[in-house]
Every structure is written in C-alpha cells, then in structure tokens.
Scaffold this motif. Structure first.
Motif, PDB file in Angstrom:
ATOM      1  N   LYS A  69      65.044  54.732  78.414  1.00  0.00           N
ATOM      2  CA  LYS A  69      65.200  55.935  79.227  1.00  0.00           C
ATOM      3  C   LYS A  69      64.739  55.677  80.653  1.00  0.00           C
ATOM      4  N   HIS A  70      65.681  55.785  81.583  1.00  0.00           N
ATOM      5  CA  HIS A  70      65.328  55.695  82.988  1.00  0.00           C
ATOM      6  C   HIS A  70      64.656  56.991  83.426  1.00  0.00           C
ATOM      7  N   CYS A  71      63.628  56.859  84.234  1.00  0.00           N
ATOM      8  CA  CYS A  71      62.892  58.006  84.747  1.00  0.00           C
ATOM      9  C   CYS A  71      62.931  57.994  86.275  1.00  0.00           C
ATOM     10  N   PRO A  72      62.719  59.146  86.907  1.00  0.00           N
ATOM     11  CA  PRO A  72      62.561  59.159  88.366  1.00  0.00           C
ATOM     12  C   PRO A  72      61.433  58.222  88.800  1.00  0.00           C
ATOM     13  N   ALA A  73      61.533  57.726  90.005  1.00  0.00           N
ATOM     14  CA  ALA A  73      60.568  56.736  90.499  1.00  0.00           C
ATOM     15  C   ALA A  73      59.140  57.249  90.465  1.00  0.00           C
ATOM     16  N   ASP A  74      58.978  58.569  90.663  1.00  0.00           N
ATOM     17  CA  ASP A  74      57.636  59.155  90.717  1.00  0.00           C
ATOM     18  C   ASP A  74      57.291  59.933  89.451  1.00  0.00           C
ATOM     19  N   ASP A  75      57.970  59.658  88.342  1.00  0.00           N
ATOM     20  CA  ASP A  75      57.724  60.371  87.089  1.00  0.00           C
ATOM     21  C   ASP A  75      56.287  60.125  86.627  1.00  0.00           C
ATOM     22  N   PRO A  76      55.516  61.181  86.392  1.00  0.00           N
ATOM     23  CA  PRO A  76      54.120  60.989  85.967  1.00  0.00           C
ATOM     24  C   PRO A  76      53.987  60.335  84.598  1.00  0.00           C
ATOM     25  N   ASN A  77      55.050  60.364  83.791  1.00  0.00           N
ATOM     26  CA  ASN A  77      55.016  59.731  82.477  1.00  0.00           C
ATOM     27  C   ASN A  77      55.486  58.282  82.501  1.00  0.00           C
ATOM     28  N   GLY A  78      55.841  57.775  83.685  1.00  0.00           N
ATOM     29  CA  GLY A  78      56.309  56.402  83.793  1.00  0.00           C
ATOM     30  C   GLY A  78      55.263  55.410  83.318  1.00  0.00           C
ATOM     31  N   LYS A  79      55.700  54.407  82.561  1.00  0.00           N
ATOM     32  CA  LYS A  79      54.778  53.428  81.983  1.00  0.00           C
ATOM     33  C   LYS A  79      54.554  52.218  82.890  1.00  0.00           C
ATOM     34  N   LEU A  80      55.369  52.064  83.915  1.00  0.00           N
ATOM     35  CA  LEU A  80      55.370  50.828  84.681  1.00  0.00           C
ATOM     36  C   LEU A  80      54.790  50.998  86.080  1.00  0.00           C
ATOM     37  N   ASP A  81      54.002  50.050  86.502  1.00  0.00           N
ATOM     38  CA  ASP A  81      53.663  49.889  87.911  1.00  0.00           C
ATOM     39  C   ASP A  81      54.856  49.154  88.510  1.00  0.00           C
ATOM     40  N   ILE A  82      55.766  49.913  89.115  1.00  0.00           N
ATOM     41  CA  ILE A  82      57.057  49.368  89.522  1.00  0.00           C
ATOM     42  C   ILE A  82      56.898  48.171  90.450  1.00  0.00           C
ATOM     43  N   VAL A  83      56.034  48.287  91.433  1.00  0.00           N
ATOM     44  CA  VAL A  83      55.885  47.209  92.412  1.00  0.00           C
ATOM     45  C   VAL A  83      55.325  45.952  91.743  1.00  0.00           C
ATOM     46  N   ARG A  84      54.281  46.111  90.946  1.00  0.00           N
ATOM     47  CA  ARG A  84      53.688  44.943  90.304  1.00  0.00           C
ATOM     48  C   ARG A  84      54.644  44.297  89.302  1.00  0.00           C
ATOM     49  N   CYS A  85      55.311  45.105  88.474  1.00  0.00           N
ATOM     50  CA  CYS A  85      56.244  44.546  87.490  1.00  0.00           C
ATOM     51  C   CYS A  85      57.422  43.849  88.168  1.00  0.00           C
ATOM     52  N   SER A  86      57.888  44.404  89.258  1.00  0.00           N
ATOM     53  CA  SER A  86      58.993  43.776  89.987  1.00  0.00           C
ATOM     54  C   SER A  86      58.617  42.386  90.477  1.00  0.00           C
ATOM     55  N   SER A  87      57.353  42.225  90.868  1.00  0.00           N
ATOM     56  CA  SER A  87      56.934  40.944  91.445  1.00  0.00           C
ATOM     57  C   SER A  87      57.074  39.800  90.449  1.00  0.00           C
ATOM     58  N   TYR A  88      56.957  40.081  89.154  1.00  0.00           N
ATOM     59  CA  TYR A  88      57.101  39.032  88.144  1.00  0.00           C
ATOM     60  C   TYR A  88      58.541  38.509  88.111  1.00  0.00           C
ATOM     61  N   TRP A  89      59.495  39.430  88.272  1.00  0.00           N
ATOM     62  CA  TRP A  89      60.912  39.046  88.231  1.00  0.00           C
ATOM     63  C   TRP A  89      61.392  38.427  89.538  1.00  0.00           C
ATOM     64  N   LEU A  90      60.821  38.862  90.643  1.00  0.00           N
ATOM     65  CA  LEU A  90      61.341  38.465  91.957  1.00  0.00           C
ATOM     66  C   LEU A  90      60.664  37.230  92.545  1.00  0.00           C
ATOM     67  N   LYS A  91      59.739  36.655  91.801  1.00  0.00           N
ATOM     68  CA  LYS A  91      59.124  35.404  92.247  1.00  0.00           C
ATOM     69  C   LYS A  91      60.231  34.362  92.474  1.00  0.00           C
ATOM     70  N   ASP A  92      60.253  33.764  93.671  1.00  0.00           N
ATOM     71  CA  ASP A  92      61.280  32.755  93.998  1.00  0.00           C
ATOM     72  C   ASP A  92      62.703  33.304  93.880  1.00  0.00           C
ATOM     73  N   ALA A  93      62.890  34.590  94.182  1.00  0.00           N
ATOM     74  CA  ALA A  93      64.206  35.221  94.026  1.00  0.00           C
ATOM     75  C   ALA A  93      65.289  34.517  94.848  1.00  0.00           C
ATOM     76  N   ALA A  94      64.952  34.131  96.069  1.00  0.00           N
ATOM     77  CA  ALA A  94      65.953  33.521  96.949  1.00  0.00           C
ATOM     78  C   ALA A  94      66.512  32.230  96.358  1.00  0.00           C
ATOM     79  N   SER A  95      65.681  31.499  95.627  1.00  0.00           N
ATOM     80  CA  SER A  95      66.135  30.230  95.051  1.00  0.00           C
ATOM     81  C   SER A  95      67.189  30.439  93.974  1.00  0.00           C
ATOM     82  N   ARG A  96      67.263  31.669  93.449  1.00  0.00           N
ATOM     83  CA  ARG A  96      68.270  31.988  92.435  1.00  0.00           C
ATOM     84  C   ARG A  96      69.431  32.787  93.023  1.00  0.00           C
TER      85      ARG A  96
END
Length: 338
Positions: A274-301
């Motif tokens: 289930k996608h939630c609004p970016a500011d949903d108080p029930n959101g489980k994810l720290d969006i910025v921190r979780c994104s950083s795991y995927w985007l490490k070395d993004a340009a190289s891919r």
C-alpha cells in the motif's frame, strides 16, 4: 556529480481506477500534468514525468504523429519523459510471461510497442534517459507455486527475449519487484529471475520503497522473510542493508514511496504494497534514509532520475495541491542527501 532529476508518475491517475464496483474514475493525462506542474517547494518544481503506455492516457498503437503531439504537450509543461511502463498485462496489450506461447508472444509485442514509443519520444527530444518497466504479468503466485522451477524458467526465457528486443532498440528494461507478481514476489525469487536472465546491460531491477518493504516481511514468501513483526530499528536496518546489497547491483530505476505495512489493492491491481502519502503518520519508512541504500553509486548504474509512485491514492487526495508539495519536498530531500 549531476543531481538526480525529480519525476512524478502519471499512472496513479489510472492504476486501480475504472468503472467497476467501488472504483473511482481515471484522472486524465492533462489533469495529472497540471497537478504535477503546480507543485512548488521554494521554487523547485518537478523536472519530468514517468508514463504508462495505455488507455486512457495513451493508445499504445498511436501513430508517430499522435505520439509527437503527446510529447509536445508534456514538453509544454517544461517536463522531460523518463521511464515508460509497457502494457504487458492481460487485458492491455500483453499477457503472462509464464503463459503459453501465444501469451508470451503478446507479452513481447507489448515490449516492442513500448520500445517504439520510447524511440519516438527520443527522436522528439523529450526523452533522454529512463527505462521501460515490466513485470511477469502473472497475477498471484498460486499457479507459479504449482511448478516453481519450470514456471520461473518460463519467465526467465520470456524476459531474455524481451531484453534482446529492448537492446536492439537501444532501450533497457527494469523488472519491478512486487509481491503480487509471480516470480517477482520475494527478494530471493526476484534475484533468481535477474540472475537467470543474466543480461544486466539490458534488463535490471526497478526498486520501489513501498513494495520492497514487504519483501522484508516475506508477505508472499515467508521462507525469505528478513524481519519479524515487532522488529527493532536496529533489526530493520540490518535486514534492509542485507536486501539492498543483493538487489542494488541490479537496480537501474528507483521509485520513492511510502508504505504503512498494509497490503492493499483496487481493481485488477490487487494485493500489493500500500502506497501512502509522503507525510502519512502511519508510514513505516524513513524515506530519505531508505532511499540512500538503493541510490548508493546510482550514476554508475545509469540512474539519472528518481520518480514518486503513489498508486491507488483516492482521487480526492490526488486533487489536493498539498499532496504534491509534500511529495516534492521529500523528493528534494532524497536528491540532496546523495
């Protein structure tokens, strides 16, 4: 390093919408473009859009002239076109990647259509980067489970043919892991498919924060769960790092999203994260921190942009300007954290 471009998806106006029971009507491409263009955070606006190649936004058989008109419309808002969603599902152009020969041929025809449209947009100049998104188009995993080895083999074979088509057209395919699609419903099964195809220059992974969160919980594959309910923050990030270390090398497209831990769906697009609004108080994810795991070395891919995905928001939510400003705000923070 060149900053990542910020895109908004057009398909939240379509996915889960329709004229069936309890469904809301689709939102037109014109309106989705207007809503996206109106978003503004301290002078920063969206750079572009990602785009679903099917009705009512697009006729996948549209002529070059019709497609150029669409490209002009998108460009008139100052937007680029990034990643495209091929209409691979039964009921659109395609059919199951693990189906019979006729179904798999339909799947490949949808990839060919998407590559053609991508090339028209590139010739126009509105598109300079991005992938073509696919999945197995086999909804649910029960049929897959009946013969896991051979069904995965079929998906791999179909994806290999699709990857060859894309490569010949100068395109790259990205398979989006989602718990509702057979053979792509867990991080381990998704990895098996990617490694089975073994064509990273032509077929990679599209990571979505909302969907991959459910990979951790093993929702449709308990044997591959990396977290148990009641997990601590320390346990979460240890599991998150383990998952992203496996899938990140394959990741060539990225969706910023939020998830409240529920499984949700509407219409034919059912039982997924289930996608939630970016500011949903029930959101489980720290969006910025979780994104950083995927985007490490993004340009190289080859990743040059990121896209917000908010499928199956109610139309009233999509029509609120604050929805898009909140989304844009978190997108900026994701970009600037890189």
């Amino acid at each position: 390093m060149t900053k990542l471009k910020l895109h908004n998806a057009m398909w939240p106006g379509l996915v889960g919408k329709g004229d069936g029971p309890d469904q809301e009507p689709p939102i037109s491409l014109d309106r989705m473009l207007e809503l996206t263009a109106a978003a503004n955070v301290n002078g920063q606006k969206f750079d572009g859009i990602d785009y679903f190649l099917f009705f009512p936004h697009t006729d996948p058989n549209a002529s070059d002239e019709e497609l150029i008109k669409i490209a002009d419309k998108i460009a008139s808002h100052g937007f680029a076109v990034g990643s495209l969603v091929a209409p691979v599902w039964g009921g659109t152009v395609g059919d199951s990647a693990m189906g019979d020969a006729a179904s798999r041929e339909k799947f490949l025809s949808a990839v060919k259509m998407a590559c053609r449209i991508a090339n028209v947009f590139e010739k126009h100049g509105v598109r300079k980067y991005g992938v073509i998104r696919i999945d197995s188009a086999e909804f649910g995993i029960e049929k897959w489970r009946s013969d896991k080895v051979n069904n995965t083999k079929k998906i791999v074979e179909t994806f290999k043919e699709a990857a060859k088509i894309a490569k010949d057209a100068g395109q790259r395919l990205a398979a989006e892991g989602e718990i509702c699609w057979a053979g792509m419903h867990s991080w381990r099964d998704m990895l098996d498919v990617l490694e089975g195809v073994g064509m990273p220059d032509a077929l990679g992974f599209q990571a979505d924060l909302a969907h991959t969160y459910l990979y951790l919980l093993g929702y449709n594959a308990p044997e591959y769960a990396l977290l148990k309910e009641g997990y601590s923050q320390e346990e979460f990030y240890a599991a998150y790092e383990a998952m992203t270390d496996k899938l990140r090398p394959w990741t060539i497209d990225f969706h910023v999203a939020q998830n409240d831990g529920q499984v949700h769906g509407a219409g034919s697009h059912d039982k997924t994260g289930k996608h939630c609004p970016a500011d949903d108080p029930n959101g489980k994810l720290d969006i910025v921190r979780c994104s950083s795991y995927w985007l490490k070395d993004a340009a190289s891919r080859g990743i040059q942009h990121i896209c917000w995905d908010g499928c199956m928001f109610p139309n009233a939510t999509l029509e609120k300007p604050q929805t898009w400003n909140s989304i844009l705000d978190v997108m900026i923070r994701v970009r600037d954290s890189q």
